[in-house]
Motif scaffolding. Structure first.
Motif, PDB file in Angstrom:
ATOM      1  N   MET A 104       0.826  -1.206   0.000  1.00 10.44           N
ATOM      2  CA  MET A 104       0.000   0.000   0.000  1.00 10.44           C
ATOM      3  C   MET A 104       0.863   1.260   0.000  1.00 10.44           C
ATOM      4  SD  MET A 104      -3.053  -1.018   2.669  1.00 10.44           S
ATOM      5  CE  MET A 104      -3.665   0.659   2.606  1.00 10.44           C
ATOM      6  N   GLY A 105       1.970   1.237   0.730  1.00 12.56           N
ATOM      7  CA  GLY A 105       2.866   2.403   0.735  1.00 12.56           C
ATOM      8  C   GLY A 105       3.453   2.672  -0.634  1.00 12.56           C
ATOM      9  N   ILE A 106       3.902   1.618  -1.301  1.00 14.93           N
ATOM     10  CA  ILE A 106       4.471   1.793  -2.636  1.00 14.93           C
ATOM     11  C   ILE A 106       3.403   2.262  -3.623  1.00 14.93           C
ATOM     12  CG2 ILE A 106       5.558   0.579  -4.559  1.00 14.93           C
ATOM     13  CD1 ILE A 106       6.936  -1.217  -2.526  1.00 14.93           C
ATOM     14  N   PHE A 107       2.180   1.749  -3.499  1.00 17.92           N
ATOM     15  CA  PHE A 107       1.097   2.143  -4.403  1.00 17.92           C
ATOM     16  C   PHE A 107       0.728   3.613  -4.223  1.00 17.92           C
ATOM     17  CE2 PHE A 107      -3.465   2.418  -5.474  1.00 17.92           C
ATOM     18  CZ  PHE A 107      -3.389   2.044  -6.806  1.00 17.92           C
ATOM     19  N   VAL A 108       0.697   4.086  -2.978  1.00 16.91           N
ATOM     20  CA  VAL A 108       0.383   5.504  -2.725  1.00 16.91           C
ATOM     21  C   VAL A 108       1.474   6.402  -3.288  1.00 16.91           C
ATOM     22  CG1 VAL A 108       0.082   7.234  -0.913  1.00 16.91           C
ATOM     23  CG2 VAL A 108      -1.071   5.033  -0.732  1.00 16.91           C
ATOM     24  N   LEU A 109       2.740   5.989  -3.152  1.00 20.23           N
ATOM     25  CA  LEU A 109       3.831   6.786  -3.721  1.00 20.23           C
ATOM     26  C   LEU A 109       3.753   6.820  -5.252  1.00 20.23           C
ATOM     27  CD1 LEU A 109       6.888   5.781  -1.496  1.00 20.23           C
ATOM     28  CD2 LEU A 109       5.529   7.869  -1.406  1.00 20.23           C
ATOM     29  N   MET A 110       3.289   5.742  -5.866  1.00 22.25           N
ATOM     30  CA  MET A 110       3.129   5.736  -7.321  1.00 22.25           C
ATOM     31  C   MET A 110       2.008   6.668  -7.773  1.00 22.25           C
ATOM     32  SD  MET A 110       3.582   1.649  -8.041  1.00 22.25           S
ATOM     33  CE  MET A 110       3.048   1.823  -9.743  1.00 22.25           C
TER      34      MET A 110
END
Length: 274
Positions: A209-215
């Motif tokens: 989820m953290g990586i997806f939000v940064l994307m």
């Protein structure tokens, strides 16, 4: 001589009428306009009219135009010109009251006082500077800076390794597990999450989820400004992400003792090796 414009003749007649009325005389009848005379073929200045014709022509032409014509002829012939004395000054010196012509008044379309020569576009006469563009080429502006930054990082690591010793530990003993058993510092955040959540949540869901939000961040915040005060959303998002993992790494490094239990480093000591 060229034909005198109609509005100049009317103005001269009004000035003579006012001057005659101030002197108590009857204004003279306006003379008929003179026929235009073609200019001479040679480059010499046209000769002034003589006799009664000259007097009538001069009576129809305003005084300031006559003075200007005489000055132009004098310059063309190379003879010294006389300085014209204004009528008001001469009358004051002679002690007589002479009414002066009123100042010119802006005329309408019927009595033009000015002529428009041409229309020039503003862009051809104004020095308009190009609008600055907030874009640069990748080469050499971006790649050169990145290359210098990589050289600086390499030099820092090289100098740091010369002063800080980082030897390998002894061979691992499969019969003796170190206590506490900690992952490298850059994985301690995930190991700390494993103490709080299920391995699926701590190892896949939260990091994913953290990586997806940064994307999604570049698509959510479309502000093109590069000023920090204009990029509050991006700064807040990155600060939350950075502080979240930094706190987990600090807790796992200095506040976990034997059995990976929570301890205070100033009491139980520090159980952390680079």
């Amino acid at each position: 001589m060229t034909e005198i414009p109609e509005h100049l003749r009317k103005r001269a007649e009004e000035a003579r009428a006012k001057a005659a009325a101030a002197a108590g005389q009857t204004p003279a009848e306006p003379a008929a306009p003179a026929e235009p005379v073609a200019p001479a073929a040679s480059g010499d200045a046209p000769a002034p009219p003589s006799g009664a014709g000259a007097d009538s022509a001069e009576s129809r032409i305003p005084a300031h135009l006559l003075e200007r014509s005489k000055a132009a002829r004098g310059k063309a012939e190379g003879a010294p010109t006389e300085v014209a004395v204004p009528a008001g000054v001469a009358a004051a010196a002679a002690g007589t009251a002479v009414a002066t012509a009123p100042p010119p008044v802006a005329a309408g379309p019927g009595g033009h006082t000015q002529r428009l020569l041409t229309v020039v576009k503003a862009g051809s006469i104004q020095d308009v500077r190009a609008t600055p563009v907030d874009k640069v080429h990748v080469w050499p502006h971006l790649l050169l800076i990145e290359f210098v930054a990589s050289l600086a990082c390499t030099a820092f690591v090289f100098i740091f390794s010369a002063f800080v010793n980082a030897p390998l530990l002894q061979l691992a003993n499969i019969n003796r597990t170190p206590n506490p058993s900690k992952a490298p510092w850059y994985f301690l955040g995930l190991q700390e999450l494993l103490t709080m959540f299920h391995p699926m949540v701590a190892g896949v869901t939260i990091p994913g989820m953290g990586i997806f939000v940064l994307m999604l961040a570049p698509y959510i915040d479309r502000n093109p400004s590069n000023k920090p005060e204009d990029r509050k959303f991006a700064i807040v998002l990155f600060t939350i992400f950075l502080m979240f993992w930094a706190v987990l790494v600090i807790i796992g490094s200095f506040f976990r003792g034997p059995g990976f239990n929570f301890v205070f480093p100033w009491r139980a000591g520090i159980f952390f090796d680079l």
